[in-house]
Design a protein around this motif. Structure first.
Motif, mmCIF file in Angstrom:
data_model
loop_
_atom_site.group_PDB
_atom_site.id
_atom_site.type_symbol
_atom_site.label_atom_id
_atom_site.label_comp_id
_atom_site.label_asym_id
_atom_site.label_seq_id
_atom_site.Cartn_x
_atom_site.Cartn_y
_atom_site.Cartn_z
ATOM 1 N N ASN A 102 0.899 -1.065 -0.022
ATOM 2 C CA ASN A 102 0.206 -0.046 -0.016
ATOM 3 C C ASN A 102 0.902 1.102 0.097
ATOM 4 O OD1 ASN A 102 -1.931 2.001 0.577
ATOM 5 N ND2 ASN A 102 -2.809 1.237 2.151
ATOM 6 N N GLN A 103 0.762 2.021 -0.960
ATOM 7 C CA GLN A 103 1.465 3.349 -1.068
ATOM 8 C C GLN A 103 0.421 4.205 -1.059
ATOM 9 O OE1 GLN A 103 3.617 2.646 -4.967
ATOM 10 N NE2 GLN A 103 5.110 1.893 -3.827
ATOM 11 N N HIS A 104 0.573 5.254 -0.216
ATOM 12 C CA HIS A 104 -0.412 6.368 0.299
ATOM 13 C C HIS A 104 0.227 7.525 0.224
ATOM 14 C CE1 HIS A 104 -4.178 7.771 2.022
ATOM 15 N NE2 HIS A 104 -3.454 8.622 2.728
ATOM 16 N N ASP A 105 -0.126 8.723 -0.169
ATOM 17 C CA ASP A 105 0.269 10.040 0.117
ATOM 18 C C ASP A 105 -0.922 11.008 0.058
ATOM 19 O OD1 ASP A 105 -0.082 11.603 -2.731
ATOM 20 O OD2 ASP A 105 0.830 9.469 -2.999
ATOM 21 N N GLU A 106 -0.537 12.240 0.887
ATOM 22 C CA GLU A 106 -1.836 13.135 1.215
ATOM 23 C C GLU A 106 -1.158 14.386 1.081
ATOM 24 O OE1 GLU A 106 -4.260 14.597 5.159
ATOM 25 O OE2 GLU A 106 -4.020 12.397 4.747
ATOM 26 N N SER A 107 -1.984 15.172 0.726
ATOM 27 C CA SER A 107 -1.463 16.925 0.496
ATOM 28 C C SER A 107 -2.885 17.690 1.184
ATOM 29 C CB SER A 107 -1.444 17.319 -0.858
ATOM 30 O OG SER A 107 -0.430 16.584 -1.618
ATOM 31 N N ASP A 108 -2.587 18.648 1.758
ATOM 32 C CA ASP A 108 -3.524 19.297 2.702
ATOM 33 C C ASP A 108 -3.333 20.801 2.155
ATOM 34 O OD1 ASP A 108 -4.122 17.168 4.085
ATOM 35 O OD2 ASP A 108 -3.294 17.686 5.931
ATOM 36 N N ALA A 109 -4.659 21.525 2.130
ATOM 37 C CA ALA A 109 -4.742 23.010 1.856
ATOM 38 C C ALA A 109 -5.061 23.539 3.346
ATOM 39 C CB ALA A 109 -5.955 23.135 0.911
ATOM 40 N N PRO A 110 -4.853 24.839 3.175
ATOM 41 C CA PRO A 110 -5.101 25.712 4.483
ATOM 42 C C PRO A 110 -6.476 25.534 4.974
ATOM 43 C CG PRO A 110 -4.168 27.184 2.905
ATOM 44 C CD PRO A 110 -4.490 25.834 2.105
ATOM 45 N N SER A 111 -6.616 25.493 6.266
ATOM 46 C CA SER A 111 -7.749 25.161 7.120
ATOM 47 C C SER A 111 -8.675 26.205 6.840
ATOM 48 C CB SER A 111 -7.608 24.961 8.698
ATOM 49 O OG SER A 111 -7.273 26.178 9.052
ATOM 50 N N THR A 112 -10.086 25.925 6.993
ATOM 51 C CA THR A 112 -11.372 26.837 6.748
ATOM 52 C C THR A 112 -12.062 26.568 8.003
ATOM 53 O OG1 THR A 112 -11.094 26.347 4.358
ATOM 54 C CG2 THR A 112 -13.244 27.360 5.521
ATOM 55 N N THR A 113 -12.437 27.964 8.479
ATOM 56 C CA THR A 113 -13.344 27.806 9.852
ATOM 57 C C THR A 113 -14.629 27.470 9.459
ATOM 58 O OG1 THR A 113 -11.684 28.909 11.066
ATOM 59 C CG2 THR A 113 -13.951 29.144 11.853
ATOM 60 N N ILE A 114 -15.497 26.864 10.072
ATOM 61 C CA ILE A 114 -16.723 26.710 9.802
ATOM 62 C C ILE A 114 -17.826 26.774 11.169
ATOM 63 C CG2 ILE A 114 -16.307 25.253 7.717
ATOM 64 C CD1 ILE A 114 -17.473 23.291 10.624
ATOM 65 N N ASP A 115 -18.938 27.025 11.088
ATOM 66 C CA ASP A 115 -19.932 27.166 12.091
ATOM 67 C C ASP A 115 -20.496 25.815 12.223
ATOM 68 O OD1 ASP A 115 -21.782 27.505 13.897
ATOM 69 O OD2 ASP A 115 -22.775 29.074 12.746
ATOM 70 N N TYR A 116 -19.884 25.061 13.191
ATOM 71 C CA TYR A 116 -20.456 23.625 13.512
ATOM 72 C C TYR A 116 -21.965 23.523 13.609
ATOM 73 C CZ TYR A 116 -20.265 18.927 15.290
ATOM 74 O OH TYR A 116 -20.701 17.659 15.486
ATOM 75 N N TYR A 117 -22.536 24.314 14.579
ATOM 76 C CA TYR A 117 -23.747 24.381 14.751
ATOM 77 C C TYR A 117 -24.746 24.647 13.298
ATOM 78 C CZ TYR A 117 -21.996 25.067 19.239
ATOM 79 O OH TYR A 117 -21.440 24.692 20.548
ATOM 80 N N ASN A 118 -24.373 25.252 12.247
ATOM 81 C CA ASN A 118 -25.113 25.600 11.131
ATOM 82 C C ASN A 118 -24.285 25.107 10.014
ATOM 83 O OD1 ASN A 118 -27.441 27.071 12.462
ATOM 84 N ND2 ASN A 118 -25.695 28.289 13.240
#
Length: 431
Positions: A102-118
């Protein structure tokens, strides 16, 4: 979320009848899986998800991952009867091989703030150039072995089973967080020439019923890591089992019951909320783990057109001090599934249903001094199948009929829900 999986699977089988009722068989398989995903998740290095209680604000991270998995396997057997001391006996010898990568790689983008309640569980996809490499993960395992076993008929009713397997195992593992300056050395496990014997005795009470006792050594390499990132030593131990098997109505209905006792050293248990250096769940090895259990099963045709499959299992694992382990798994389970093919003019229609019950489970978080508990739960399902013609059939399944909300698995610092109520329609064509 976007998730594309492309699977290619090849299988090969060869059976050759030899002289004196001997058989030679080869079975081989190859599977290749390519997966591309776009998703978003909440990452925390403290195992605690911090959500602003007043506003519901929480940062989530868009992620893009690619994985390639390959699996290869071969199983070769030679088996047949032979005469010795006036009795007819059976011998089987073989070789099997399994290879997984199993060969696996991941790339991430900058985080985004969301309203968890809505939040509506959706977010816009970031630009391609905003992703940076985050994770590199590779695992490869290869195991092979030769085995030899014989079923010796001491008398017409008493049978002795003896056998052994010689195993070889290679395991390579590496996982690195590319945004971290810390690199964990890759894990390499090499085991060669490990002999695992087993023995059993079977006594035929009647032509339809028998009792048995069996013993086998345990040798099982494992990939679990401790808090320092070191892979735990292979599990070793012994397995004892007593059981009964019977068949009824000319073999249309089969039943069995078994009790077992397992002793293991180097047994891996969840190490609270502790993590490995690569922020995966950490485990610790304990010696003297004991598992006691019972399995009951009934399956087959009760009446013409009416089939049933049901089973009950109880299993409890304790450490050397008698403390229960693996509490995140249910100690008791019960399964019932039945189908009935209607008679007469409606004989093309089969209806069925069933339920599965799991006893309560829990998971302790030592550092937080708390325990998460799930009560016992039941999931029920229904089905209907219609045989359109000799080759084509249609099956409708309604899974989790009452939309039971439950955790299908708990481990480490997370749990995931079981599938909600869903309906599936399947068409099957047989050539």
């Amino acid at each position: 979320m976007y998730d594309e999986i492309e699977t290619t699977n090849y299988t090969f089988g060869l059976e050759q009848e030899l002289a004196n009722d001997w058989q030679f068989k080869i079975a081989a398989n190859y599977m290749d899986v390519d997966r591309d995903t776009d998703s978003a998740y909440l990452r925390t290095t403290t195992n605690v998800a911090y959500i602003n209680q007043a506003t519901g604000a929480v940062p989530i991270i868009p992620a893009r991952a690619k994985a390639t998995q390959t699996q290869k396997g071969v199983d070769v057997t030679l088996q047949g009867p032979f005469e010795l001391l006036g009795q007819r006996h059976e011998l089987i010898m073989g070789y099997n091989f399994q290879d997984y990568e199993n060969q696996h790689d991941e790339s991430d983008a900058p985080s985004t703030t969301i309203d968890y309640y809505n939040w509506n569980n959706q977010m816009s996809r970031p630009a391609d150039n905003s992703y940076v490499p985050f994770l590199d993960y590779n695992v490869a395992s290869r195991q092979s072995g030769y085995y030899l076993a014989g079923r010796f008929n001491v008398t017409e009713d008493l049978h002795l089973i003896l056998g052994a397997r010689v195993s070889k195992y290679n395991y390579d593992y590496s996982l690195n967080v590319l945004t971290s300056t810390t690199r964990t050395p890759p894990t390499k496990i090499r085991e060669n020439g490990v002999v695992t014997p087993y023995a059993g005795i079977v006594y035929d009470l009647t032509d339809e019923q028998s009792v048995y006792a069996s013993y086998t050594d345990i040798f099982k390499p494992q990939s679990s890591e401790d808090v320092s990132g070191q892979t735990l030593e292979p599990v070793v131990g012994k397995n004892y089992e007593l059981g009964w098997k019977g068949e009824f109505y000319g073999g249309r209905l089969n039943a069995n019951a078994a009790v077992y006792f397992i002793q293991r050293d180097n047994f891996a248990v969840v190490d609270g909320t502790n993590e490995t250096p690569n922020h995966t769940q950490a485990y610790r090895a304990i010696d003297g783990a004991e598992t006691k259990g019972i399995d009951l099963e009934l399956a087959g045709e009760v009446l013409p057109g009416w089939n049933i499959q049901t089973g009950y299992s109880h299993s409890r694992t304790e450490d050397s001090d008698g403390n229960r382990q693996n509490t995140q798994l249910p100690m008791d389970t019960f399964r019932l599934w039945t189908t009935y093919r209607l008679q007469g003019d409606w004989n093309k229609l089969t209806i069925g249903g069933g339920a599965s019950w799991n006893s309560s489970s829990s998971l302790s978080y030592v550092r937080l001094n708390t325990r998460v508990t799930q009560d016992d739960y039941t999931v029920a399902s229904l089905m209907a199948r219609y045989q359109i013609n000799d080759n084509l059939s249609a099956t409708l399944n309604v899974n989790n009929l009452f939309d039971e909300k439950y955790y299908a698995g708990m481990a480490g610092s997370y749990a995931h829900y079981g599938a909600p109520r869903n309906t599936m329609l399947n068409l099957r064509y047989d050539f």
